[in-house]
Design a protein around this motif. Structure first.
Motif, PDB file in Angstrom:
ATOM      1  N   TYR A  46       4.723   1.119   6.664  1.00 38.40           N
ATOM      2  CA  TYR A  46       4.043   0.923   5.383  1.00 38.40           C
ATOM      3  C   TYR A  46       4.521  -0.355   4.699  1.00 38.40           C
ATOM      4  CZ  TYR A  46       1.982   1.846   0.857  1.00 38.40           C
ATOM      5  OH  TYR A  46       1.239   1.748  -0.293  1.00 38.40           O
ATOM      6  N   ASP A  47       3.554  -1.128   4.224  1.00 36.31           N
ATOM      7  CA  ASP A  47       3.821  -2.359   3.483  1.00 36.31           C
ATOM      8  C   ASP A  47       2.879  -2.370   2.285  1.00 36.31           C
ATOM      9  OD1 ASP A  47       3.980  -4.957   2.438  1.00 36.31           O
ATOM     10  OD2 ASP A  47       4.376  -5.836   4.408  1.00 36.31           O
ATOM     11  N   GLU A  48       3.439  -2.264   1.108  1.00 33.01           N
ATOM     12  CA  GLU A  48       2.642  -2.190  -0.117  1.00 33.01           C
ATOM     13  C   GLU A  48       1.685  -3.365  -0.243  1.00 33.01           C
ATOM     14  OE1 GLU A  48       1.248  -0.323  -3.304  1.00 33.01           O
ATOM     15  OE2 GLU A  48       3.127   0.434  -2.473  1.00 33.01           O
ATOM     16  N   ARG A  49       2.127  -4.542   0.192  1.00 34.53           N
ATOM     17  CA  ARG A  49       1.313  -5.752   0.044  1.00 34.53           C
ATOM     18  C   ARG A  49       0.068  -5.722   0.936  1.00 34.53           C
ATOM     19  NH1 ARG A  49       5.996  -9.676   1.704  1.00 34.53           N
ATOM     20  NH2 ARG A  49       6.059  -7.993   3.254  1.00 34.53           N
ATOM     21  N   ALA A 100      -1.400  -2.750   2.059  1.00 35.13           N
ATOM     22  CA  ALA A 100      -2.048  -1.431   2.036  1.00 35.13           C
ATOM     23  C   ALA A 100      -3.542  -1.534   1.730  1.00 35.13           C
ATOM     24  CB  ALA A 100      -1.349  -0.533   1.025  1.00 35.13           C
ATOM     25  N   ARG A 160       3.135   5.939   2.964  1.00 31.82           N
ATOM     26  CA  ARG A 160       4.023   5.464   1.893  1.00 31.82           C
ATOM     27  C   ARG A 160       5.162   6.454   1.651  1.00 31.82           C
ATOM     28  NH1 ARG A 160       4.044   6.881  -3.293  1.00 31.82           N
ATOM     29  NH2 ARG A 160       1.939   7.763  -3.182  1.00 31.82           N
TER      30      ARG A 160
END
Length: 395
Positions: A24-27, A29, A54
Motif C-alpha cells: 500500500y502506498d497512499e500516494r 492509491a 491500507r
C-alpha cells in the motif's frame, strides 16, 4: 467495514484481488483505484480491497507478516494486541496448565491467534456479528478454535469446559475517544471481574491509564511497553499470577524482555537531590506501574524532584528499563541563556525532552533560532522545585 464489503472480499475474485495488490502506498492509491475500475472491477470491491490493503500495511507493526493474510476493521486494529504481547499472554495460560481458554471479547482474533499458536484450545466469542466473522477468517488456520457470535459474559462456563478466561473490553466511544474509567468499558470492568469466582484463571487487558486505585487487591497488574511505547496494562488472577498480587512492568525491546516487580516490602522511596553526572529516564511502563523507585535503587541514584520521574546518579550503570544520558551542563531555565549555550556549541538539531514544565517544545525550538551542524538534547524539568535545563547526551 460492513457486511457487504466483507462478502465481496471473501468471494474468490475479491480474495484474489486482495492478494494481488502491491504494497500500500497512499500516494498511488487513487491512481490504482481508477485503473482497477477501468479493468472492470466493481467499485465497491476496489474500495474494500484498498481499505484492507491500507489496514494490513498499518497492521504490520502489530502482526508482522501475519497481517498479509488477515482482515481488519479500523477499531479492531486499534484495540488488537501486538503479536509479541499476545504471545506473553498465551504463555501465562500455558504455564498455568489451562486446557481450554475462552476469549470473551475476541475482537478480530489477535489474542486468540496467540493462544491457538501455543496449542491451547480456544473458544473465541464477540458480541458484534461482523467482528466475529472477521475473527473466523483470521483464525482459519487453527482448527482447534471455536469462534462464535454472542455475549461472552453470558457463557455457561461450566458447560463449555473452560478453565481459563481472557477479556479485552472495548475502551473507545463511538467517536473513537478513549475511555479511561473502567466503569465505562464495554463490558464494564466490574462485570468481567465477577467471572474470577467461577474461573480463577482470569486475565483482563485494560488501558495503561488505569489508576492504581482501580486495580483489585488480588491482581497482578502489569504495564507493558513495546519499543518505548506503553501499549497496555493487564490484570492477572489466580494461577495466571504465580508470584501473587502486586505491580510489575514488562519492557520489550525487539527480542529483549526486562521485567521489574514490586518488592514484598513495597517500592523503596528514593532520595531527592541535585543532578549528578548521569540522568536516567525510566521506561513508560516503569513510570505507569509506579516502580521508578526500583530504577533509582538499582542505579544508586536519586530523584531530581519528588514528583517527577527523572533519576540522577553520580555513576553510570546500565539498565534495560531506563535510558541513560551524560549530563553536560545544568542551568536555570531562561531563553536567552539557553540560546547562547546552544549557539556556542553550534547546535542546529535539538531534541527537547520535558517533564514538570508548561513549555511547548515546538514553540521553544522556534524561539531558539538554532544554527549549526551539531546535535544536542536538552531536558526541561524541575530540580528541587525550580525550573532547570539539563544539557545531556545519550550514553
Amino acid at each position: 467495514m460492513d457486511p457487504e464489503s466483507l462478502s465481496l472480499l471473501l468471494s474468490p475474485s475479491g480474495w484474489a484481488l486482495l492478494g494481488a495488490l502491491p504494497p500500500y502506498d497512499e500516494r498511488l492509491a487513487m491512481v490504482l483505484a481508477e485503473r482497477l475500475q477501468k479493468e472492470g472491477i466493481e467499485p465497491a470491491l476496489v474500495s474494500a480491497a484498498l481499505t484492507q490493503s491500507r489496514l494490513r500495511s498499518r497492521a504490520k507493526a502489530k502482526f508482522d507478516d501475519f497481517a498479509d493474510g488477515m482482515l481488519f476493521t479500523q477499531t479492531g486494529l486499534e484495540q488488537a494486541t501486538r503479536l509479541a504481547v499476545g504471545a506473553r499472554h498465551a504463555q501465562r495460560y500455558s504455564a498455568a496448565g489451562c486446557t481450554r481458554v475462552a476469549d470473551l471479547t475476541c475482537g478480530i482474533g489477535g489474542d486468540a491467534m496467540a493462544f491457538a499458536a501455543l496449542g491451547l484450545p480456544v473458544l473465541a466469542i464477540d458480541l458484534d456479528e461482523l467482528t466475529a466473522a472477521i475473527a473466523t477468517v483470521n483464525l482459519r488456520h487453527f482448527p482447534g478454535t471455536d469462534i462464535r457470535h454472542g455475549d461472552g459474559l453470558a457463557l455457561d462456563l461450566e458447560a463449555e469446559g473452560v478453565d481459563g478466561l481472557f477479556a479485552d473490553p472495548a475502551r473507545r466511544t463511538a467517536s473513537g475517544r478513549r475511555r479511561h474509567d473502567p466503569a465505562a468499558y464495554s463490558p464494564p470492568l466490574d462485570r468481567v471481574l465477577e467471572l474470577r469466582a467461577p474461573v480463577p484463571a482470569l486475565g483482563v487487558k485494560v488501558g495503561p491509564a488505569i489508576p492504581h486505585t482501580a486495580v483489585p487487591a488480588d491482581a497482578e497488574a502489569q504495564w507493558v511497553s513495546v519499543d518505548g511505547d506503553v501499549v497496555e496494562a493487564g490484570l492477572w488472577f489466580g494461577p495466571l499470577a504465580p508470584d501473587g498480587p502486586g505491580r510489575s512492568a514488562l519492557v520489550l525491546h525487539g527480542s529483549q524482555a526486562t521485567q521489574l516487580r514490586e518488592p514484598e516490602g513495597g517500592v523503596p522511596v528514593p532520595d531527592v537531590g541535585p543532578p549528578g553526572g548521569y540522568l536516567y529516564e525510566p521506561d513508560g511502563a516503569v513510570i505507569r506501574s509506579g516502580l521508578v523507585g526500583l530504577v533509582a535503587e538499582q542505579v544508586h541514584g536519586r530523584l531530581l524532584d519528588p514528583t517527577i520521574a527523572y533519576v540522577t546518579s553520580d555513576h553510570l550503570a546500565a539498565h534495560d528499563a531506563a535510558h541513560a544520558y551524560r549530563v553536560l551542563d545544568v542551568m536555570p531555565f531562561g531563553l536567552k541563556r539557553l540560546r547562547t549555550a546552544l549557539r556556542e556549541r553550534g547546535v542546529g538539531r535539538l531534541t527537547i525532552k520535558k517533564r514538570g514544565t508548561a513549555v511547548v517544545p515546538e514553540q521553544l525550538r522556534k524561539q531558539l533560532d538554532l544554527r549549526g551542524d551539531a546535535e544536542a538534547t536538552v531536558v526541561l524539568t524541575r530540580v528541587g522545585g525550580n525550573q532547570q535545563v539539563l544539557l545531556v547526551e545519550p550514553v
